[in-house]
Design a protein around this motif. Structure first.
Motif, PDB file in Angstrom:
ATOM      1  N   LEU A 167       0.823  -1.205   0.000  1.00 43.56           N
ATOM      2  CA  LEU A 167       0.000   0.000   0.000  1.00 43.56           C
ATOM      3  C   LEU A 167       0.860   1.259   0.000  1.00 43.56           C
ATOM      4  CD1 LEU A 167      -2.802  -1.125   2.458  1.00 43.56           C
ATOM      5  CD2 LEU A 167      -3.216  -0.183   0.175  1.00 43.56           C
ATOM      6  N   VAL A 168       1.935   1.237   0.772  1.00 41.30           N
ATOM      7  CA  VAL A 168       2.828   2.397   0.803  1.00 41.30           C
ATOM      8  C   VAL A 168       3.484   2.594  -0.558  1.00 41.30           C
ATOM      9  CG1 VAL A 168       4.958   3.319   1.788  1.00 41.30           C
ATOM     10  CG2 VAL A 168       3.241   2.289   3.281  1.00 41.30           C
ATOM     11  N   VAL A 169       3.978   1.509  -1.160  1.00 42.03           N
ATOM     12  CA  VAL A 169       4.596   1.599  -2.491  1.00 42.03           C
ATOM     13  C   VAL A 169       3.585   2.126  -3.505  1.00 42.03           C
ATOM     14  CG1 VAL A 169       5.557   0.279  -4.418  1.00 42.03           C
ATOM     15  CG2 VAL A 169       6.341  -0.165  -2.087  1.00 42.03           C
ATOM     16  N   ASN A 170       2.385   1.586  -3.479  1.00 44.64           N
ATOM     17  CA  ASN A 170       1.363   2.000  -4.449  1.00 44.64           C
ATOM     18  C   ASN A 170       0.969   3.462  -4.261  1.00 44.64           C
ATOM     19  OD1 ASN A 170       1.438  -0.595  -5.383  1.00 44.64           O
ATOM     20  ND2 ASN A 170      -0.524  -1.218  -4.518  1.00 44.64           N
ATOM     21  N   LEU A 171       0.839   3.885  -3.008  1.00 44.45           N
ATOM     22  CA  LEU A 171       0.451   5.278  -2.766  1.00 44.45           C
ATOM     23  C   LEU A 171       1.564   6.242  -3.149  1.00 44.45           C
ATOM     24  CD1 LEU A 171      -1.334   7.535  -1.783  1.00 44.45           C
ATOM     25  CD2 LEU A 171      -0.606   7.037   0.570  1.00 44.45           C
ATOM     26  N   LEU A 172       2.798   5.925  -2.780  1.00 41.00           N
ATOM     27  CA  LEU A 172       3.902   6.812  -3.137  1.00 41.00           C
ATOM     28  C   LEU A 172       4.036   6.925  -4.653  1.00 41.00           C
ATOM     29  CD1 LEU A 172       6.679   5.864  -0.538  1.00 41.00           C
ATOM     30  CD2 LEU A 172       5.141   7.842  -0.522  1.00 41.00           C
ATOM     31  N   THR A 173       3.747   5.847  -5.351  1.00 41.69           N
ATOM     32  CA  THR A 173       3.750   5.898  -6.813  1.00 41.69           C
ATOM     33  C   THR A 173       2.684   6.873  -7.311  1.00 41.69           C
ATOM     34  OG1 THR A 173       4.532   3.610  -6.965  1.00 41.69           O
ATOM     35  CG2 THR A 173       3.491   4.549  -8.927  1.00 41.69           C
ATOM     36  N   GLU A 174       1.492   6.780  -6.745  1.00 44.09           N
ATOM     37  CA  GLU A 174       0.407   7.687  -7.139  1.00 44.09           C
ATOM     38  C   GLU A 174       0.740   9.138  -6.777  1.00 44.09           C
ATOM     39  OE1 GLU A 174      -2.084   6.801  -8.895  1.00 44.09           O
ATOM     40  OE2 GLU A 174      -2.338   4.648  -8.605  1.00 44.09           O
ATOM     41  N   ASP A 175       1.493   9.342  -5.700  1.00 45.47           N
ATOM     42  CA  ASP A 175       1.799  10.693  -5.236  1.00 45.47           C
ATOM     43  C   ASP A 175       2.555  11.520  -6.268  1.00 45.47           C
ATOM     44  OD1 ASP A 175       0.585  10.929  -2.763  1.00 45.47           O
ATOM     45  OD2 ASP A 175       2.234   9.973  -1.694  1.00 45.47           O
ATOM     46  N   ASN A 176       3.305  10.866  -7.127  1.00 43.51           N
ATOM     47  CA  ASN A 176       4.108  11.608  -8.101  1.00 43.51           C
ATOM     48  C   ASN A 176       3.300  12.043  -9.322  1.00 43.51           C
ATOM     49  OD1 ASN A 176       6.684  12.506  -7.592  1.00 43.51           O
ATOM     50  ND2 ASN A 176       7.670  10.559  -8.009  1.00 43.51           N
ATOM     51  N   LEU A 177       1.985  12.102  -9.186  1.00 35.30           N
ATOM     52  CA  LEU A 177       1.119  12.499 -10.287  1.00 35.30           C
ATOM     53  C   LEU A 177       1.509  13.841 -10.924  1.00 35.30           C
ATOM     54  CD1 LEU A 177      -1.379  11.929 -12.027  1.00 35.30           C
ATOM     55  CD2 LEU A 177      -2.779  12.984 -10.217  1.00 35.30           C
ATOM     56  N   PRO A 178       1.913  14.864 -10.158  1.00 39.26           N
ATOM     57  CA  PRO A 178       2.319  16.115 -10.821  1.00 39.26           C
ATOM     58  C   PRO A 178       3.443  15.904 -11.836  1.00 39.26           C
ATOM     59  CG  PRO A 178       1.973  16.501  -8.492  1.00 39.26           C
ATOM     60  CD  PRO A 178       1.887  15.015  -8.684  1.00 39.26           C
ATOM     61  N   ASP A 197      12.227  -1.967 -26.890  1.00 43.22           N
ATOM     62  CA  ASP A 197      13.016  -1.196 -25.926  1.00 43.22           C
ATOM     63  C   ASP A 197      12.316  -1.092 -24.584  1.00 43.22           C
ATOM     64  OD1 ASP A 197      14.804  -0.835 -27.985  1.00 43.22           O
ATOM     65  OD2 ASP A 197      14.201   1.243 -28.401  1.00 43.22           O
ATOM     66  N   VAL A 198      11.012  -0.848 -24.619  1.00 44.98           N
ATOM     67  CA  VAL A 198      10.252  -0.667 -23.386  1.00 44.98           C
ATOM     68  C   VAL A 198      10.174  -1.969 -22.594  1.00 44.98           C
ATOM     69  CG1 VAL A 198       7.907  -0.327 -22.519  1.00 44.98           C
ATOM     70  CG2 VAL A 198       8.894   1.325 -24.108  1.00 44.98           C
ATOM     71  N   VAL A 199       9.881  -3.067 -23.267  1.00 42.47           N
ATOM     72  CA  VAL A 199       9.749  -4.353 -22.580  1.00 42.47           C
ATOM     73  C   VAL A 199      11.081  -4.792 -21.979  1.00 42.47           C
ATOM     74  CG1 VAL A 199       9.276  -6.814 -22.905  1.00 42.47           C
ATOM     75  CG2 VAL A 199       7.759  -5.110 -23.920  1.00 42.47           C
ATOM     76  N   VAL A 200      12.137  -4.670 -22.733  1.00 43.35           N
ATOM     77  CA  VAL A 200      13.456  -5.116 -22.270  1.00 43.35           C
ATOM     78  C   VAL A 200      13.951  -4.268 -21.096  1.00 43.35           C
ATOM     79  CG1 VAL A 200      15.898  -5.287 -22.928  1.00 43.35           C
ATOM     80  CG2 VAL A 200      14.117  -6.129 -24.475  1.00 43.35           C
ATOM     81  N   ASN A 201      13.625  -2.994 -21.091  1.00 39.66           N
ATOM     82  CA  ASN A 201      14.148  -2.083 -20.065  1.00 39.66           C
ATOM     83  C   ASN A 201      13.086  -1.627 -19.070  1.00 39.66           C
ATOM     84  OD1 ASN A 201      16.920  -1.756 -21.250  1.00 39.66           O
ATOM     85  ND2 ASN A 201      15.741  -0.946 -22.971  1.00 39.66           N
ATOM     86  N   PHE A 202      11.983  -2.348 -18.965  1.00 36.86           N
ATOM     87  CA  PHE A 202      10.839  -1.902 -18.180  1.00 36.86           C
ATOM     88  C   PHE A 202      11.186  -1.721 -16.697  1.00 36.86           C
ATOM     89  CE2 PHE A 202       6.994  -2.363 -15.695  1.00 36.86           C
ATOM     90  CZ  PHE A 202       6.083  -1.583 -16.402  1.00 36.86           C
ATOM     91  N   ARG A 203      10.762  -0.569 -16.166  1.00 34.28           N
ATOM     92  CA  ARG A 203      10.839  -0.301 -14.729  1.00 34.28           C
ATOM     93  C   ARG A 203       9.536   0.348 -14.286  1.00 34.28           C
ATOM     94  NH1 ARG A 203      16.074   2.953 -12.902  1.00 34.28           N
ATOM     95  NH2 ARG A 203      15.310   4.490 -14.415  1.00 34.28           N
ATOM     96  N   MET A 204       9.070  -0.018 -13.105  1.00 34.34           N
ATOM     97  CA  MET A 204       7.874   0.619 -12.570  1.00 34.34           C
ATOM     98  C   MET A 204       8.182   2.078 -12.229  1.00 34.34           C
ATOM     99  SD  MET A 204       5.276  -1.441 -12.569  1.00 34.34           S
ATOM    100  CE  MET A 204       4.078  -1.160 -11.264  1.00 34.34           C
ATOM    101  N   PRO A 205       7.198   2.965 -12.314  1.00 29.69           N
ATOM    102  CA  PRO A 205       7.455   4.395 -12.092  1.00 29.69           C
ATOM    103  C   PRO A 205       7.900   4.731 -10.666  1.00 29.69           C
ATOM    104  CG  PRO A 205       5.104   3.971 -12.281  1.00 29.69           C
ATOM    105  CD  PRO A 205       5.800   2.719 -12.694  1.00 29.69           C
ATOM    106  N   GLY A 206       7.658   3.828  -9.714  1.00 26.85           N
ATOM    107  CA  GLY A 206       8.047   4.114  -8.335  1.00 26.85           C
ATOM    108  C   GLY A 206       9.443   3.656  -7.977  1.00 26.85           C
ATOM    109  N   HIS A 207      10.247   3.304  -8.986  1.00 30.43           N
ATOM    110  CA  HIS A 207      11.552   2.704  -8.705  1.00 30.43           C
ATOM    111  C   HIS A 207      12.491   3.614  -7.925  1.00 30.43           C
ATOM    112  CE1 HIS A 207      13.503   5.122 -11.854  1.00 30.43           C
ATOM    113  NE2 HIS A 207      12.451   4.877 -12.612  1.00 30.43           N
ATOM    114  N   GLY A 208      12.251   4.915  -7.925  1.00 32.52           N
ATOM    115  CA  GLY A 208      13.153   5.827  -7.231  1.00 32.52           C
ATOM    116  C   GLY A 208      12.768   6.147  -5.802  1.00 32.52           C
TER     117      GLY A 208
END
Length: 325
Positions: free
Chosen positions: A80-91, A229-240
Protein backbone atom coordinates in the motif's frame (compact mmCIF):
# COMPACT_ATOMS: atom_id res chain seq x y z
CA UNK A 1 -9.15 1.60 -38.16
CA UNK A 2 -6.44 1.54 -40.80
CA UNK A 3 -4.40 4.70 -41.06
CA UNK A 4 -2.94 5.61 -44.40
CA UNK A 5 -0.17 8.12 -44.88
CA UNK A 6 2.41 9.02 -47.46
CA UNK A 7 5.01 8.23 -44.79
CA UNK A 8 3.91 4.60 -44.37
CA UNK A 9 6.69 2.27 -45.42
CA UNK A 10 9.42 4.72 -44.47
CA UNK A 11 9.21 4.72 -40.67
CA UNK A 12 12.41 6.69 -40.25
CA UNK A 13 10.69 9.75 -41.74
CA UNK A 14 8.24 10.02 -38.83
CA UNK A 15 8.77 12.73 -36.24
CA UNK A 16 6.93 12.95 -32.92
CA UNK A 17 4.93 15.91 -34.21
CA UNK A 18 3.84 13.98 -37.30
CA UNK A 19 2.85 10.95 -35.23
CA UNK A 20 0.86 13.07 -32.78
CA UNK A 21 -1.04 14.65 -35.65
CA UNK A 22 -1.63 11.36 -37.45
CA UNK A 23 -2.94 9.66 -34.29
CA UNK A 24 -5.23 12.53 -33.24
CA UNK A 25 -8.29 10.90 -34.77
CA UNK A 26 -7.59 7.65 -32.93
CA UNK A 27 -7.10 9.54 -29.65
CA UNK A 28 -10.47 11.25 -30.12
CA UNK A 29 -12.17 7.94 -30.84
CA UNK A 30 -10.60 6.25 -27.81
CA UNK A 31 -11.35 9.26 -25.60
CA UNK A 32 -15.03 9.15 -26.55
CA UNK A 33 -15.12 5.39 -25.92
CA UNK A 34 -13.46 5.88 -22.55
CA UNK A 35 -15.89 8.59 -21.46
CA UNK A 36 -18.83 6.32 -22.30
CA UNK A 37 -17.62 3.39 -20.21
CA UNK A 38 -15.80 5.15 -17.33
CA UNK A 39 -17.91 5.70 -14.23
CA UNK A 40 -17.38 8.57 -11.83
CA UNK A 41 -16.99 7.50 -8.21
CA UNK A 42 -16.57 9.25 -4.89
CA UNK A 43 -13.36 8.53 -2.94
CA UNK A 44 -15.03 9.26 0.41
CA UNK A 45 -17.49 6.41 -0.16
CA UNK A 46 -14.66 3.88 0.06
CA UNK A 47 -13.14 5.12 3.34
CA UNK A 48 -14.34 3.90 6.78
CA UNK A 49 -14.23 7.34 8.40
CA UNK A 50 -16.14 6.11 11.47
CA UNK A 51 -13.06 4.03 12.37
CA UNK A 52 -10.82 7.10 12.49
CA UNK A 53 -9.41 8.84 15.55
CA UNK A 54 -6.95 11.62 16.27
CA UNK A 55 -3.20 11.29 16.06
CA UNK A 56 -0.90 13.16 18.48
CA UNK A 57 -0.32 16.79 17.55
CA UNK A 58 -2.80 19.60 17.98
CA UNK A 59 -5.28 17.25 19.63
CA UNK A 60 -4.80 16.39 23.31
CA UNK A 61 -6.66 13.13 22.85
CA UNK A 62 -4.38 12.01 20.04
CA UNK A 63 -3.40 8.35 20.01
CA UNK A 64 0.06 7.34 18.79
CA UNK A 65 0.25 4.89 15.87
CA UNK A 66 1.03 1.24 16.53
CA UNK A 67 1.25 -1.69 14.13
CA UNK A 68 -1.54 -3.68 15.78
CA UNK A 69 -4.16 -0.96 15.32
CA UNK A 70 -4.99 -2.10 11.78
CA UNK A 71 -6.17 -5.41 10.36
CA UNK A 72 -4.01 -4.88 7.25
CA UNK A 73 -1.36 -7.58 6.81
CA UNK A 74 2.36 -6.80 6.82
CA UNK A 75 2.72 -7.39 3.07
CA UNK A 76 -0.45 -5.39 2.47
CA UNK A 77 1.03 -2.46 4.39
CA UNK A 78 4.27 -2.59 2.41
CA UNK A 79 2.47 -2.73 -0.93
CA UNK A 80 0.00 0.00 0.00
CA UNK A 81 2.83 2.40 0.80
CA UNK A 82 4.60 1.60 -2.49
CA UNK A 83 1.36 2.00 -4.45
CA UNK A 84 0.45 5.28 -2.77
CA UNK A 85 3.90 6.81 -3.14
CA UNK A 86 3.75 5.90 -6.81
CA UNK A 87 0.41 7.69 -7.14
CA UNK A 88 1.80 10.69 -5.24
CA UNK A 89 4.11 11.61 -8.10
CA UNK A 90 1.12 12.50 -10.29
CA UNK A 91 2.32 16.12 -10.82
CA UNK A 92 5.50 14.79 -12.43
CA UNK A 93 3.57 12.27 -14.53
CA UNK A 94 1.24 15.00 -15.73
CA UNK A 95 4.19 17.17 -16.69
CA UNK A 96 5.73 14.29 -18.64
CA UNK A 97 2.68 13.43 -20.73
CA UNK A 98 1.52 17.01 -21.15
CA UNK A 99 4.96 17.88 -22.51
CA UNK A 100 4.94 14.90 -24.89
CA UNK A 101 1.29 14.79 -25.96
CA UNK A 102 0.38 18.47 -25.67
CA UNK A 103 -2.50 20.31 -24.00
CA UNK A 104 -4.67 20.96 -27.05
CA UNK A 105 -7.25 18.97 -28.98
CA UNK A 106 -8.11 15.36 -28.16
CA UNK A 107 -4.62 14.73 -26.81
CA UNK A 108 -4.94 17.56 -24.30
CA UNK A 109 -8.43 16.53 -23.25
CA UNK A 110 -7.17 13.01 -22.57
CA UNK A 111 -4.13 14.26 -20.62
CA UNK A 112 -6.31 16.30 -18.26
CA UNK A 113 -9.01 13.64 -17.92
CA UNK A 114 -6.41 10.96 -17.13
CA UNK A 115 -4.81 13.23 -14.53
CA UNK A 116 -8.16 13.93 -12.86
CA UNK A 117 -9.00 10.23 -12.67
CA UNK A 118 -5.58 9.32 -11.32
CA UNK A 119 -5.91 12.02 -8.68
CA UNK A 120 -8.73 10.08 -7.04
CA UNK A 121 -6.42 7.16 -6.42
CA UNK A 122 -4.01 9.03 -4.18
CA UNK A 123 -6.87 10.74 -2.35
CA UNK A 124 -8.74 7.56 -1.44
CA UNK A 125 -5.64 5.53 -0.60
CA UNK A 126 -4.23 8.14 1.77
CA UNK A 127 -7.61 8.67 3.46
CA UNK A 128 -7.97 4.91 3.91
CA UNK A 129 -4.44 4.42 5.26
CA UNK A 130 -4.76 7.22 7.82
CA UNK A 131 -8.31 6.41 8.88
CA UNK A 132 -7.65 2.69 9.28
CA UNK A 133 -4.22 3.36 10.86
CA UNK A 134 -2.64 0.92 8.45
CA UNK A 135 0.68 2.81 8.32
CA UNK A 136 2.78 5.13 10.46
CA UNK A 137 1.54 8.60 9.35
CA UNK A 138 4.84 10.32 10.15
CA UNK A 139 6.92 7.88 8.11
CA UNK A 140 4.39 7.99 5.28
CA UNK A 141 4.72 11.77 5.04
CA UNK A 142 8.50 11.59 5.27
CA UNK A 143 8.55 9.07 2.42
CA UNK A 144 6.19 11.24 0.37
CA UNK A 145 8.36 14.31 0.78
CA UNK A 146 11.54 12.44 -0.11
CA UNK A 147 9.98 10.77 -3.15
CA UNK A 148 8.28 13.85 -4.55
CA UNK A 149 11.31 16.04 -3.91
CA UNK A 150 13.21 13.78 -6.30
CA UNK A 151 10.49 14.17 -8.93
CA UNK A 152 10.14 11.73 -11.79
CA UNK A 153 11.74 11.55 -15.20
CA UNK A 154 10.51 8.85 -17.54
CA UNK A 155 13.03 6.54 -19.16
CA UNK A 156 11.00 7.09 -22.35
CA UNK A 157 10.62 10.87 -22.38
CA UNK A 158 12.79 11.07 -25.51
CA UNK A 159 10.11 9.50 -27.72
CA UNK A 160 6.36 9.75 -28.07
CA UNK A 161 6.11 6.13 -29.33
CA UNK A 162 8.25 4.81 -26.51
CA UNK A 163 6.02 6.67 -24.04
CA UNK A 164 2.82 5.23 -25.50
CA UNK A 165 4.32 1.74 -25.45
CA UNK A 166 5.46 2.16 -21.85
CA UNK A 167 2.12 3.30 -20.44
CA UNK A 168 0.29 0.49 -22.27
CA UNK A 169 2.25 -1.96 -20.11
CA UNK A 170 2.65 0.21 -17.02
CA UNK A 171 -1.08 0.88 -16.59
CA UNK A 172 -1.73 -2.86 -16.63
CA UNK A 173 1.15 -3.44 -14.21
CA UNK A 174 -0.35 -0.87 -11.83
CA UNK A 175 -3.78 -2.46 -12.16
CA UNK A 176 -2.35 -5.89 -11.29
CA UNK A 177 -0.36 -4.52 -8.34
CA UNK A 178 -3.40 -2.77 -6.86
CA UNK A 179 -5.64 -5.78 -7.34
CA UNK A 180 -3.20 -8.23 -5.79
CA UNK A 181 -2.53 -5.85 -2.91
CA UNK A 182 -6.24 -5.82 -2.17
CA UNK A 183 -6.38 -9.61 -2.19
CA UNK A 184 -3.43 -9.83 0.22
CA UNK A 185 -4.45 -6.92 2.46
CA UNK A 186 -6.56 -8.90 4.93
CA UNK A 187 -9.22 -6.18 4.91
CA UNK A 188 -12.35 -6.42 2.71
CA UNK A 189 -12.71 -2.61 2.79
CA UNK A 190 -9.21 -2.21 1.40
CA UNK A 191 -9.89 -4.91 -1.19
CA UNK A 192 -12.99 -3.08 -2.45
CA UNK A 193 -11.16 0.24 -2.61
CA UNK A 194 -8.26 -1.18 -4.61
CA UNK A 195 -10.63 -3.07 -6.91
CA UNK A 196 -12.23 0.28 -7.76
CA UNK A 197 -8.82 1.81 -8.49
CA UNK A 198 -7.81 -1.22 -10.54
CA UNK A 199 -10.89 -0.74 -12.74
CA UNK A 200 -9.68 2.77 -13.63
CA UNK A 201 -6.18 1.51 -14.36
CA UNK A 202 -7.55 -1.16 -16.67
CA UNK A 203 -9.49 1.41 -18.67
CA UNK A 204 -6.37 3.54 -18.96
CA UNK A 205 -4.48 0.49 -20.21
CA UNK A 206 -7.13 -0.16 -22.87
CA UNK A 207 -6.82 3.43 -24.12
CA UNK A 208 -3.06 3.21 -24.53
CA UNK A 209 -3.10 -0.36 -25.82
CA UNK A 210 -5.52 0.57 -28.59
CA UNK A 211 -3.45 3.63 -29.39
CA UNK A 212 -0.38 1.42 -29.60
CA UNK A 213 -2.25 -0.85 -32.01
CA UNK A 214 -2.96 2.11 -34.27
CA UNK A 215 0.70 3.10 -34.11
CA UNK A 216 1.65 -0.36 -35.37
CA UNK A 217 -0.52 0.21 -38.44
CA UNK A 218 0.96 3.63 -38.97
CA UNK A 219 4.66 3.07 -38.36
CA UNK A 220 5.21 -0.66 -37.74
CA UNK A 221 9.01 -0.66 -37.66
CA UNK A 222 9.34 2.27 -35.29
CA UNK A 223 6.58 0.96 -33.05
CA UNK A 224 8.13 -2.53 -32.90
CA UNK A 225 11.46 -1.02 -31.91
CA UNK A 226 9.75 1.07 -29.23
CA UNK A 227 7.93 -1.94 -27.78
CA UNK A 228 11.14 -3.97 -27.72
CA UNK A 229 13.02 -1.20 -25.93
CA UNK A 230 10.25 -0.67 -23.39
CA UNK A 231 9.75 -4.35 -22.58
CA UNK A 232 13.46 -5.12 -22.27
CA UNK A 233 14.15 -2.08 -20.07
CA UNK A 234 10.84 -1.90 -18.18
CA UNK A 235 10.84 -0.30 -14.73
CA UNK A 236 7.87 0.62 -12.57
CA UNK A 237 7.46 4.40 -12.09
CA UNK A 238 8.05 4.11 -8.34
CA UNK A 239 11.55 2.70 -8.71
CA UNK A 240 13.15 5.83 -7.23
CA UNK A 241 11.25 5.91 -3.94
CA UNK A 242 13.01 5.28 -0.61
CA UNK A 243 13.50 1.55 0.07
CA UNK A 244 11.94 0.49 -3.22
CA UNK A 245 14.27 -2.45 -3.87
CA UNK A 246 13.57 -4.06 -0.50
CA UNK A 247 9.83 -3.42 -0.79
CA UNK A 248 9.77 -4.84 -4.33
CA UNK A 249 11.51 -8.00 -3.12
CA UNK A 250 8.95 -8.42 -0.35
CA UNK A 251 6.09 -7.83 -2.79
CA UNK A 252 7.59 -10.46 -5.10
CA UNK A 253 7.70 -13.05 -2.33
CA UNK A 254 4.22 -11.99 -1.22
CA UNK A 255 2.93 -12.66 -4.77
CA UNK A 256 1.73 -9.12 -5.30
CA UNK A 257 4.11 -8.37 -8.15
CA UNK A 258 6.95 -10.59 -9.28
CA UNK A 259 8.64 -11.89 -12.39
CA UNK A 260 5.98 -14.52 -13.11
CA UNK A 261 3.16 -12.02 -12.69
CA UNK A 262 5.04 -9.49 -14.85
CA UNK A 263 5.41 -12.04 -17.65
CA UNK A 264 1.99 -13.73 -17.49
CA UNK A 265 -0.33 -10.92 -16.41
CA UNK A 266 1.27 -7.77 -17.82
CA UNK A 267 3.60 -8.21 -20.81
CA UNK A 268 2.07 -11.26 -22.45
CA UNK A 269 -1.56 -10.03 -22.48
CA UNK A 270 -0.67 -6.81 -24.33
CA UNK A 271 1.63 -8.55 -26.81
CA UNK A 272 -0.95 -11.27 -27.42
CA UNK A 273 -3.87 -8.87 -27.87
CA UNK A 274 -1.96 -6.82 -30.44
CA UNK A 275 -0.41 -9.94 -32.01
CA UNK A 276 2.94 -8.16 -31.79
CA UNK A 277 5.06 -11.23 -32.43
CA UNK A 278 2.95 -12.16 -35.48
CA UNK A 279 3.07 -8.81 -37.27
CA UNK A 280 4.49 -9.12 -40.77
CA UNK A 281 5.34 -6.57 -43.47
CA UNK A 282 8.17 -5.27 -41.32
CA UNK A 283 11.41 -3.81 -42.59
CA UNK A 284 14.83 -5.07 -41.48
CA UNK A 285 14.91 -2.99 -38.28
CA UNK A 286 11.37 -4.00 -37.37
CA UNK A 287 12.10 -7.69 -37.95
CA UNK A 288 15.23 -7.46 -35.84
CA UNK A 289 13.31 -5.80 -33.01
CA UNK A 290 10.54 -8.41 -33.23
CA UNK A 291 13.05 -11.27 -33.05
CA UNK A 292 14.85 -9.70 -30.10
CA UNK A 293 11.52 -9.18 -28.33
CA UNK A 294 10.63 -12.83 -28.81
CA UNK A 295 13.99 -13.97 -27.48
CA UNK A 296 13.66 -11.69 -24.48
CA UNK A 297 10.20 -13.05 -23.66
CA UNK A 298 11.53 -16.61 -23.79
CA UNK A 299 14.32 -15.63 -21.42
CA UNK A 300 11.90 -13.84 -19.10
CA UNK A 301 9.70 -16.94 -18.97
CA UNK A 302 12.72 -19.07 -18.07
CA UNK A 303 13.75 -16.66 -15.32
CA UNK A 304 10.18 -16.61 -14.04
CA UNK A 305 10.22 -20.42 -13.88
CA UNK A 306 13.35 -20.27 -11.71
CA UNK A 307 11.65 -17.75 -9.46
CA UNK A 308 8.57 -19.99 -9.22
CA UNK A 309 10.74 -22.88 -8.07
CA UNK A 310 12.49 -20.79 -5.43
CA UNK A 311 9.16 -19.46 -4.17
CA UNK A 312 7.70 -22.98 -3.97
CA UNK A 313 10.73 -24.20 -2.01
CA UNK A 314 10.42 -21.26 0.36
CA UNK A 315 6.75 -22.04 0.99
CA UNK A 316 7.60 -25.68 1.64
CA UNK A 317 10.26 -24.71 4.20
CA UNK A 318 7.87 -22.35 5.96
CA UNK A 319 5.16 -25.01 6.05
CA UNK A 320 7.61 -27.51 7.51
CA UNK A 321 8.66 -25.07 10.23
CA UNK A 322 5.03 -24.34 11.07
CA UNK A 323 4.30 -28.06 11.33
CA UNK A 324 7.20 -28.43 13.77
CA UNK A 325 5.76 -25.67 15.96
Amino acid sequence: MTITSPHTGSSKAWTDAQLLYALEEVVEKELNRHLKVAKDWMPHEYVPFSDGRNFPGLFEDGEAWETGQSKVTDIGRIALVVNLLTEDNLPSYHHEIASLFGRDGAWGTWVHRWTAEEGRHGIVMRDYLLTSRAVDPDKLEQFRMAHMAEGFESDNRHSMLHSVAYVAFQELATRVSHRNTGHQSGDPVCDRMLARIATDENLHMVFYRNLLGAAFELAPDLTMQSVRDVVVNFRMPGHGMPGFERAAAQMAIGEIYNMRIHHDDVIQPVLRYLKVLDIDALGPEGLKAQEELGLYMNGLDSEAAKFDEKLANRKARMAARAAQG
